[in-house]
Design a protein around this motif. Structure first.
Motif, PDB file in Angstrom:
ATOM      1  N   LYS A 155       0.711  -1.083   0.412  1.00 20.24           N
ATOM      2  CA  LYS A 155      -0.142   0.335   0.210  1.00 20.24           C
ATOM      3  C   LYS A 155       0.769   1.280  -0.043  1.00 20.24           C
ATOM      4  CE  LYS A 155      -4.101  -2.233   2.759  1.00 20.24           C
ATOM      5  NZ  LYS A 155      -4.518  -1.747   4.194  1.00 20.24           N
ATOM      6  N   HIS A 156       1.256   1.917   1.214  1.00 22.36           N
ATOM      7  CA  HIS A 156       2.135   3.021   1.088  1.00 22.36           C
ATOM      8  C   HIS A 156       3.592   2.164   1.626  1.00 22.36           C
ATOM      9  CE1 HIS A 156      -1.003   5.259  -0.012  1.00 22.36           C
ATOM     10  NE2 HIS A 156      -1.930   4.740   1.343  1.00 22.36           N
ATOM     11  N   PHE A 157       4.093   2.662   1.790  1.00 21.03           N
ATOM     12  CA  PHE A 157       5.977   2.208   2.095  1.00 21.03           C
ATOM     13  C   PHE A 157       7.040   3.428   1.326  1.00 21.03           C
ATOM     14  CE2 PHE A 157       6.955   0.134  -2.313  1.00 21.03           C
ATOM     15  CZ  PHE A 157       6.187   0.316  -2.721  1.00 21.03           C
ATOM     16  N   THR A 158       7.964   3.490   1.829  1.00 18.18           N
ATOM     17  CA  THR A 158       8.900   3.473   1.643  1.00 18.18           C
ATOM     18  C   THR A 158      10.227   2.769   1.442  1.00 18.18           C
ATOM     19  OG1 THR A 158       9.862   4.811   3.750  1.00 18.18           O
ATOM     20  CG2 THR A 158       8.901   5.973   2.427  1.00 18.18           C
ATOM     21  N   GLY A 159      11.343   2.506   0.474  1.00 18.35           N
ATOM     22  CA  GLY A 159      11.952   1.784   0.030  1.00 18.35           C
ATOM     23  C   GLY A 159      11.256   0.618  -0.394  1.00 18.35           C
ATOM     24  N   GLY A 160      12.316  -0.782  -0.348  1.00 17.91           N
ATOM     25  CA  GLY A 160      11.759  -1.773  -0.750  1.00 17.91           C
ATOM     26  C   GLY A 160      12.177  -1.944  -2.814  1.00 17.91           C
ATOM     27  N   GLU A 161      13.156  -1.380  -3.011  1.00 21.86           N
ATOM     28  CA  GLU A 161      13.405  -1.295  -4.377  1.00 21.86           C
ATOM     29  C   GLU A 161      14.456  -2.710  -5.046  1.00 21.86           C
ATOM     30  OE1 GLU A 161      14.780   1.111  -2.225  1.00 21.86           O
ATOM     31  OE2 GLU A 161      14.045   3.057  -2.855  1.00 21.86           O
ATOM     32  N   LEU A 162      13.783  -3.070  -5.742  1.00 24.17           N
ATOM     33  CA  LEU A 162      14.791  -4.085  -5.766  1.00 24.17           C
ATOM     34  C   LEU A 162      16.207  -3.573  -6.854  1.00 24.17           C
ATOM     35  CD1 LEU A 162      11.470  -6.094  -8.093  1.00 24.17           C
ATOM     36  CD2 LEU A 162      12.678  -6.668  -6.298  1.00 24.17           C
ATOM     37  N   PHE A 163      17.434  -4.363  -6.328  1.00 32.90           N
ATOM     38  CA  PHE A 163      18.539  -3.953  -7.719  1.00 32.90           C
ATOM     39  C   PHE A 163      18.542  -5.912  -8.154  1.00 32.90           C
ATOM     40  CE2 PHE A 163      20.826  -7.164  -4.282  1.00 32.90           C
ATOM     41  CZ  PHE A 163      19.850  -6.673  -3.455  1.00 32.90           C
ATOM     42  N   PHE A 164      18.691  -5.409  -9.373  1.00 31.70           N
ATOM     43  CA  PHE A 164      19.836  -6.115 -10.853  1.00 31.70           C
ATOM     44  C   PHE A 164      21.051  -5.850 -10.703  1.00 31.70           C
ATOM     45  CE2 PHE A 164      14.887  -6.098 -11.050  1.00 31.70           C
ATOM     46  CZ  PHE A 164      14.243  -7.072 -11.538  1.00 31.70           C
ATOM     47  N   ARG A 165      21.460  -7.493 -10.539  1.00 34.35           N
ATOM     48  CA  ARG A 165      23.309  -7.682 -10.966  1.00 34.35           C
ATOM     49  C   ARG A 165      23.159  -8.287 -12.052  1.00 34.35           C
ATOM     50  NH1 ARG A 165      22.233  -3.830  -8.676  1.00 34.35           N
ATOM     51  NH2 ARG A 165      22.896  -3.138  -6.914  1.00 34.35           N
ATOM     52  N   GLY A 166      22.530  -8.958 -13.246  1.00 35.85           N
ATOM     53  CA  GLY A 166      23.142  -9.531 -14.462  1.00 35.85           C
ATOM     54  C   GLY A 166      22.416 -10.666 -14.166  1.00 35.85           C
ATOM     55  N   VAL A 167      22.098 -11.535 -15.763  1.00 33.67           N
ATOM     56  CA  VAL A 167      22.121 -12.866 -15.715  1.00 33.67           C
ATOM     57  C   VAL A 167      22.680 -13.816 -15.717  1.00 33.67           C
ATOM     58  CG1 VAL A 167      20.472 -14.425 -16.808  1.00 33.67           C
ATOM     59  CG2 VAL A 167      20.143 -12.092 -17.540  1.00 33.67           C
ATOM     60  N   ARG A 168      22.833 -14.934 -14.473  1.00 34.50           N
ATOM     61  CA  ARG A 168      23.706 -15.690 -14.697  1.00 34.50           C
ATOM     62  C   ARG A 168      23.237 -17.429 -14.984  1.00 34.50           C
ATOM     63  NH1 ARG A 168      25.618 -11.654 -15.429  1.00 34.50           N
ATOM     64  NH2 ARG A 168      27.531 -11.221 -14.318  1.00 34.50           N
ATOM     65  N   CYS A 169      24.057 -18.113 -14.974  1.00 27.69           N
ATOM     66  CA  CYS A 169      23.490 -19.459 -15.794  1.00 27.69           C
ATOM     67  C   CYS A 169      24.584 -19.724 -13.575  1.00 27.69           C
ATOM     68  CB  CYS A 169      24.368 -20.631 -16.225  1.00 27.69           C
ATOM     69  SG  CYS A 169      26.244 -20.410 -16.358  1.00 27.69           S
ATOM     70  N   GLU A 170      24.148 -21.960 -13.734  1.00 28.35           N
ATOM     71  CA  GLU A 170      24.345 -22.087 -12.076  1.00 28.35           C
ATOM     72  C   GLU A 170      25.435 -21.486 -11.661  1.00 28.35           C
ATOM     73  OE1 GLU A 170      22.622 -23.222 -14.379  1.00 28.35           O
ATOM     74  OE2 GLU A 170      20.806 -24.589 -13.470  1.00 28.35           O
TER      75      GLU A 170
END
Ligand SMILES: O=C(O)CCC(=O)C(=O)O
Ligand SMILES: [Fe+2]
Length: 397
Positions: free
Chosen positions: A280-295
């Motif tokens: 609903k209402h919030f601050t923060g919680g951003e997603l961070f992405f760091r590249g696609v990787r195999c096992e």
């Protein structure tokens, strides 16, 4: 940063058996009759779309009944019209070859667990349990899917932004739908609390949140995947299964100071992940992405161009490969709930077992391949230079 694999709790191998590929051995319908030997079980490569499959609801102890109805269309033509019992046994024997007894017992327990919830929990909003595009989605989203095949791809592209390679965002859910789903989940949790029912959380990394599939939304979410997400995946994620997505894990995650606060760096147990903020209402919680990787490369370093942070907005969706490494920063105030749909492809998973080198979707594999190519070009150049040098020397002599 070391990385986790977010695994669905208690149901780690819930993708359906890969009947479409592994059990399929001929596409010409040369079935072998009603009582074949173990080696001669056959399925068609392509389903018979016109065939009306039987209902197996009363025979669903060992495998989910829906699996039989779906698989029936792949039966060889001479088996399509035999008795339901014969078809059932034929398909059951095929399915048994793809799981151990332990896995089957676990799946059966899980079905019983769901059944117990569904027969006791009273939904707050029944209309949420059947997909209704015009009341769930914002117009721009569902209109984009109305066009014919060729224009559909174009119109889907037109509603998408790609803020970082392989990450797409778009407006998806109506505010009213988000509010209703939030209330439904709250209502479910109230029921869980009152009845002291022990529920399974969405995955190994969450202590809060709920699995929507477990309390009646499975078929609605399956339709969401089939009618919408598969089309998106066909355009943007061909390298990890594209249109072949055929099972899902649907859940909500909940964050706040009194809930899960953040989510560590991980990859999902999915080919494609849809993540929509409900509010609903919030601050923060951003997603961070760091590249696609195999096992093999999952813990390799991040390159600057792979860094991307995404701020959630209610109703807005983000879609990415499950192997795109990511996490969620702390939700520092308020309460955040997101709808997650991990979509899987059994065909992709089966093919993947036979593919050992250079995965075109892994950032590090691509880099390694590029480096090898570069090396061999350099080596070739050297070879040419040396032979020309020889030639030159010869000419001078
Ligand atoms: O907190 C979020 O929005 C991300 C959740 C997530 O990545 C997951 O459940 O796999
Ligand atoms: Fe995730």
């Amino acid at each position: 940063m070391s990385l986790d694999k977010a695994v669905e709790r208690g149901n780690e191998s819930s993708a359906p058996m890969s009947t479409a590929v592994a059990a399929v051995t001929n596409g010409n319908g040369n079935g072998t009759g009603a009582a074949p030997s173990n080696a001669s079980y056959r399925l068609r490569l392509n389903p018979n779309q016109d065939h009306k499959a039987e209902n197996y609801d009363d025979l669903g102890l060992e495998f989910t009944p829906l699996l039989f109805s779906s698989l029936e269309r792949y039966l060889p033509p001479n088996l399509l019209n035999v008795s339901r019992d014969t078809k059932y046994k034929y398909m059951r024997d095929i399915l048994r070859r793809y799981s151990t007894e332990g896995e089957r017992t676990r799946d059966q327990k899980h079905r019983e667990y769901r059944q117990k919830i569904i027969s006791n929990y009273q939904p707050l909003y029944r209309e949420l349990y059947t997909l209704n595009p015009s009341s769930f989605f914002v117009q721009s989203f569902w209109k984009a899917f109305g066009a014919n095949d060729k224009n559909r791809d174009e119109s889907i592209r037109s509603i998408m932004s790609e803020p970082a390679p392989g990450v797409y965002t778009f407006d998806m859910l109506q505010p009213r739908f988000c509010d209703m789903l939030l209330s439904e989940v709250e209502n479910f949790e109230k029921w869980v609390h009152e009845t002291k029912f022990r529920i399974m959380r969405p995955n190994t990394m969450n202590k809060y949140g709920a699995v929507l599939d477990d309390f009646g939304m499975e078929s609605m979410l399956e339709k969401l995947m089939e009618d919408f997400i598969r089309h998106i995946s066909k355009i943007f994620f061909l390298d990890v299964g594209g249109y072949s997505l055929d099972s899902h894990h649907g859940f909500v995650v909940e964050y706040g100071m009194d809930r899960d606060v953040e989510l560590g760096f991980h990859v999902d147990d999915s080919e494609v992940t849809l993540n929509v903020c409900l509010g609903k209402h919030f601050t923060g919680g951003e997603l961070f992405f760091r590249g696609v990787r195999c096992e093999k490369h999952v813990n390799t370093e991040t390159h600057p161009e792979e860094i991307y942070d995404h701020a959630h907005l209610p109703g807005r969706a983000i879609i990415h490969r499950g192997r795109h490494r990511h996490g969620a920063r702390a939700t520092t105030s308020g309460h955040r709930m997101n709808l997650l749909l991990w979509c899987r492809s059994s065909v992709f998973r089966e093919l993947r077992k036979h593919q050992k080198e250079y995965l075109n979707w892994c950032g590090e594999c691509k880099r390694e391949k590029q480096a090898r190519l570069q090396q061999s070009v350099t080596a070739k150049k050297m070879e040419l230079l040396v032979s020309q040098g020889d030639g030159g020397a010869f000419n001078l002599r």
